[in-house]
Motif scaffolding. Structure first.
Motif, PDB file in Angstrom:
ATOM      1  N   HIS A   5      -3.883  -8.286   1.033  1.00  0.00           N
ATOM      2  CA  HIS A   5      -3.106  -7.230   0.358  1.00  0.00           C
ATOM      3  C   HIS A   5      -1.795  -7.797  -0.191  1.00  0.00           C
ATOM      4  O   HIS A   5      -1.404  -7.487  -1.305  1.00  0.00           O
ATOM      5  CB  HIS A   5      -2.773  -6.097   1.334  1.00  0.00           C
ATOM      6  CG  HIS A   5      -3.833  -5.038   1.439  1.00  0.00           C
ATOM      7  ND1 HIS A   5      -4.352  -4.384   0.342  1.00  0.00           N
ATOM      8  CD2 HIS A   5      -4.467  -4.499   2.514  1.00  0.00           C
ATOM      9  CE1 HIS A   5      -5.252  -3.492   0.735  1.00  0.00           C
ATOM     10  NE2 HIS A   5      -5.353  -3.548   2.054  1.00  0.00           N
ATOM     11  N   HIS A  40      -7.484  -9.459   6.012  1.00  0.00           N
ATOM     12  CA  HIS A  40      -7.482  -8.298   5.112  1.00  0.00           C
ATOM     13  C   HIS A  40      -6.048  -7.955   4.687  1.00  0.00           C
ATOM     14  O   HIS A  40      -5.773  -7.738   3.504  1.00  0.00           O
ATOM     15  CB  HIS A  40      -8.152  -7.129   5.841  1.00  0.00           C
ATOM     16  CG  HIS A  40      -8.204  -5.841   5.076  1.00  0.00           C
ATOM     17  ND1 HIS A  40      -9.388  -5.262   4.670  1.00  0.00           N
ATOM     18  CD2 HIS A  40      -7.215  -5.005   4.666  1.00  0.00           C
ATOM     19  CE1 HIS A  40      -9.114  -4.131   4.034  1.00  0.00           C
ATOM     20  NE2 HIS A  40      -7.806  -3.951   4.016  1.00  0.00           N
ATOM     21  N   GLU A  41      -5.132  -7.934   5.653  1.00  0.00           N
ATOM     22  CA  GLU A  41      -3.743  -7.548   5.346  1.00  0.00           C
ATOM     23  C   GLU A  41      -3.025  -8.626   4.539  1.00  0.00           C
ATOM     24  O   GLU A  41      -2.262  -8.321   3.625  1.00  0.00           O
ATOM     25  CB  GLU A  41      -2.968  -7.232   6.633  1.00  0.00           C
ATOM     26  CG  GLU A  41      -3.515  -6.076   7.461  1.00  0.00           C
ATOM     27  CD  GLU A  41      -3.783  -4.804   6.664  1.00  0.00           C
ATOM     28  OE1 GLU A  41      -3.020  -4.507   5.734  1.00  0.00           O
ATOM     29  OE2 GLU A  41      -4.779  -4.114   6.966  1.00  0.00           O
ATOM     30  N   CYS A  72     -10.662   0.297   4.067  1.00  0.00           N
ATOM     31  CA  CYS A  72      -9.249   0.158   3.735  1.00  0.00           C
ATOM     32  C   CYS A  72      -8.663   1.533   3.456  1.00  0.00           C
ATOM     33  O   CYS A  72      -9.328   2.371   2.845  1.00  0.00           O
ATOM     34  CB  CYS A  72      -9.114  -0.733   2.499  1.00  0.00           C
ATOM     35  SG  CYS A  72      -7.418  -0.969   1.954  1.00  0.00           S
ATOM     36  N   LEU A  73      -7.427   1.769   3.890  1.00  0.00           N
ATOM     37  CA  LEU A  73      -6.794   3.065   3.666  1.00  0.00           C
ATOM     38  C   LEU A  73      -6.576   3.330   2.173  1.00  0.00           C
ATOM     39  O   LEU A  73      -6.448   4.481   1.766  1.00  0.00           O
ATOM     40  CB  LEU A  73      -5.464   3.153   4.419  1.00  0.00           C
ATOM     41  CG  LEU A  73      -5.567   3.182   5.955  1.00  0.00           C
ATOM     42  CD1 LEU A  73      -4.178   3.153   6.583  1.00  0.00           C
ATOM     43  CD2 LEU A  73      -6.350   4.397   6.450  1.00  0.00           C
ATOM     44  N   GLN A  87       0.824  -1.219   0.000  1.00  0.00           N
ATOM     45  CA  GLN A  87       0.000   0.000   0.000  1.00  0.00           C
ATOM     46  C   GLN A  87       0.855   1.266   0.000  1.00  0.00           C
ATOM     47  O   GLN A  87       0.361   2.345  -0.323  1.00  0.00           O
ATOM     48  CB  GLN A  87      -0.923   0.028   1.223  1.00  0.00           C
ATOM     49  CG  GLN A  87      -2.064  -0.981   1.155  1.00  0.00           C
ATOM     50  CD  GLN A  87      -2.958  -0.876   2.382  1.00  0.00           C
ATOM     51  OE1 GLN A  87      -2.669  -1.453   3.420  1.00  0.00           O
ATOM     52  NE2 GLN A  87      -4.029  -0.119   2.271  1.00  0.00           N
TER      53      GLN A  87
HETATM   54 NI    NI Z   1      -6.543  -2.462   3.375  1.00  0.00          NI
END
Ligand code: NI
Length: 172
Positions: free
Chosen positions: A136, A132-133, A90-91, A48
């Motif tokens: 990614h 979630h991570e 999510c960022l 990210q």
């Molecule tokens: Ni996220």
């Protein structure tokens, strides 16, 4: 350091394992932790912020005063149990959230920032955040897990959210 916004291609990139824990990596970890708190997120994966390596930081303690960042390197899901549907954000997808179905309980093994073996196990926010991570790191964003119908609705909405936030839709 900045957080890349969906659908930037780095978010769809499968990250490679971390091979060496050196000073450069420690610096990256510190920057990621700082950015995660600044952005008021509970987790942030290295891709990210533009580094396609298997590393993420998170803090599910949800306490303003006592910060408890967890660093996970080269994580592997070793067990899952049950299923639960819960709201996610999510960022990399600001101002958007949707319900996602994931394992209820999870066990993850990996390494901490000192290279020591790490084992995390639980449910609730911890289980949700870990899945979630790790997604990614495999190039998967939570919107990729929506049903075809919900994904279609998301695809219509997303350019408008980006426009409102004044964020350019950048893929490269
Ligand atoms: Ni996220």
């Amino acid at each position: 350091m900045k957080i890349y916004v969906y659908p930037h291609k780095i978010l769809a990139t499968k990250s490679r394992p971390v091979k060496e824990i050196d000073g450069k990596l420690q610096y990256l970890i510190d920057e990621m932790i700082e950015l995660m708190y600044k952005a008021k997120g509970v987790g942030l994966a290295a891709n990210q912020v533009g580094e396609a390596i298997r590393l993420f930081v998170m803090d599910v303690s949800q306490e303003e005063e006592r910060k408890n960042p967890i660093v996970v390197i080269n994580p592997k899901i070793t067990a899952t149990e049950g299923s639960v549907t819960d709201e996610e954000g999510c960022l990399s997808l600001p101002n958007y959230s949707a319900k996602v179905t994931r394992a209820k309980r999870i066990e993850v093994k990996g390494y901490d920032r000192k290279g020591r073996e790490l084992r995390l196990e639980g449910e609730g926010l911890l289980a949700k955040c870990l899945q979630h991570e790790i997604d990614h790191l495999d190039g998967i964003c939570f919107v990729d897990r929506l049903s075809p119908l919900k994904k279609a609705i998301f695809r219509k909405k997303w350019p408008k959210i980006l426009a409102k936030l004044n964020i350019r839709d950048e893929k490269e």
